[in-house]
Design a protein around this motif. Structure first.
Motif: not given
Length: 533
Positions: A56-60, A63-65, A153-156
């Motif tokens: 969900s973070t990747w998609w939305n 900064s993490y797409n 892959a970790v949204p940091f």
């Protein structure tokens, strides 16, 4: 002529000797690949909550797409290493089980204190451990970089936003002055003769930084063989986007002077938002290719298969999954969270008292928001020549979305903008604390200073990470994990009043007595009365 035949035969034997071990090593890979694939799928299913939150973070989140591309790229990188893997037979290793156990413990602590980024990093660690457990550390070493690249892959990086804003504002001011443009700066707010500008969070450049760092790390590994060149390019991938973002912000200010704010805004979204950063990354790659090195051609030494075959591989993946499930399963059963609640407790209202020399006063129109707080105590105080507010956001039972350390908390409130951030050394109830200081600007040019810190498990701290560790400590030792976010703030109209305002805030903080005891009393509550038969 007779001497040549043995030579040919020897050569043929030599070829056979070189190829046969590779084939022998490759015999164990079909079972190992299936075991790893099944194990990873099961592992992701076991921790589906963490996986869903990550995707969900990747998609939305812009900064993490790049996270959407991480898994396909990792699989491609592993495929490229198939020739090297074919020479190293899979040998299940107990070191992988140890890695899974450590990562599982980390995930359990992260889940207990509602630290999603810790859960995400721990899940990557469990994948590493499972791979090592099934194929062994020697085979895993052949795909060390693809495994390591899973970190992206970790949204940091959210914690960098404020710092990137400040750096961008500082660079913009410096470039404007070098260009002969008079500019007045107050934190992230800039004032020129042709307009006012704010370096907002969206202008921090985090999106470009995270994508550029992921790309630069991959590029350095693929293009260079020397570790020094790789390291230099990775460093450049972290520094160049920050500098480029400062140049971008400077360009928008200058463009506003030439064509007006509306056109400059459109150009920023279309040209600078995409074209500018694409050109920067292309230039980085072009310069980097000038120093490229031929890829290494040497293959690893042959490592033969171990004992046990398919049965050992299957046992390794089952053990790895079992080790990974033990501690999280314990947490799911509520063992930790129930430890400090045995016997039941009755919640009591939070009351912090009034420092000597101060009187109650109506709080001013400052309305910060705290996501998931059970209660928010907002009080006003007055003393001769001073007036301020104190806030305590109370979290008696922390969980995901209801934790004292949460980036969704808003200390600014409607109508206020951040000017700058800093750290300030305080003494709170006898404990030294390095609190966060925010300088804000609000309606009609009003100014406000906010000092904030946390209380968790009997200790004060201004550090987000330490607050999470204190919460973990409380849970592990069966104590209440209650926490509070504390803040004191004062408003003033004239910047010349700031020193006096800061002095009043410091006097108020020092004057607070028994603050930790009052918070501890609220955390412990009152013993529940025993039920009558």
């Amino acid at each position: 002529m007779t001497m040549g035949k043995p030579a040919v035969q020897a050569g043929a034997a030599g070829v056979s000797a070189m190829t046969a071990p590779s084939g022998a090593a490759g015999q164990g890979w079909p079972a190992a690949v299936v075991a790893v694939a099944v194990g990873v799928v099961v592992l992701l299913g076991m921790f589906s909550g963490t996986v869903v939150a990550t995707v969900s973070t990747w998609w939305n989140t812009g900064s993490y797409n790049h996270g959407l591309l991480v898994v396909p790229v990792v699989l491609l990188l592993v495929w490229e290493r198939r020739a090297a893997l074919a020479r190293v037979a899979p040998r299940p290793s107990p070191f992988g089980l140890l890695a899974v156990a450590v990562a599982s413990l980390l995930w359990t602590l992260g889940s207990a204190v509602a630290a999603l980024i810790v859960e995400q990093a721990a899940l990557v660690g469990m994948i590493w451990g499972l791979v090592i457990a099934v194929i062994g550390w020697r085979a895993a070493w052949q795909i060390a970089f693809p495994l390591a690249w899973l970190v992206f892959a970790v949204p940091f990086g959210d914690f960098l936003v404020v710092h990137l804003q400040d750096v961008t504002a500082w660079m913009t001011v410096g470039l404007l002055r070098l260009s002969g443009v008079p500019v007045f700066s107050d934190g992230v707010l800039l004032q020129t003769a042709f307009g006012s500008f704010e370096v907002a969070e969206a202008c921090s450049g985090l999106r470009f930084l995270t994508a550029c760092l992921a790309f630069g790390t991959l590029f350095a590994w693929q293009v260079y063989a020397d570790w020094k060149r790789r390291l230099l390019f990775v460093i450049a991938s972290a520094v160049v986007p920050v500098i480029a973002n400062g140049v971008r912000a400077y360009g928008i200010v200058m463009l506003t002077d030439m064509v007006g704010p509306s056109v400059a805004r459109d150009v920023d979204h279309v040209v600078y938002g995409w074209l500018f950063f694409s050109v920067v990354m292309a230039l980085m790659a072009g310069v980097g290719l000038l120093f490229r090195q031929p890829p290494p051609t040497a293959l690893p030494d042959f490592v033969g298969p171990g004992r046990g075959g398919t049965g050992t591989v299957a046992a390794a993946v089952v053990l790895a999954l079992g080790v990974g499930a033990v501690l999280p399963g314990w947490l799911a059963l509520g063992t930790i969270r129930d430890a400090h609640a045995a016997g039941g407790r009755i919640a009591v209202p939070l009351a912090l008292g009034v420092p000597a020399g101060w009187d109650d006063a109506p709080p001013r129109a400052w309305q910060p928001a705290f996501a998931g707080a059970a209660s928010v105590l907002h009080e006003g105080f007055a003393a001769p020549g001073a007036r301020l507010e104190r806030i305590a956001a109370w979290f008696p039972n922390q969980e995901q979305g209801r934790e004292v350390v949460n980036r969704q908390h808003d200390l600014l409130g409607p109508g206020w903008q951040r000017l700058s951030s800093a750290r300030v050394a305080l003494t709170v109830d006898g404990q030294p604390v390095e609190a966060l200081e925010l300088r804000l600007t609000g309606p009609e040019g009003a100014r406000r200073v906010v000092w904030s810190w946390y209380w968790v498990d009997g200790a004060f701290t201004g550090d987000d990470r330490l607050a999470k560790l204190l919460q973990a400590r409380a849970l592990l030792f069966g104590r209440s994990d209650a926490g509070a976010l504390l803040a004191v703030s004062a408003e003033y109209a004239d910047p010349l009043e700031e020193p006096a305002t800061l002095g009043a805030l410091r006097a108020f903080v020092v004057g607070q007595q028994d603050l930790s005891r009052r918070l501890a009393d609220a955390a412990e509550g009152l013993p529940a009365l025993a039920a009558r038969p």
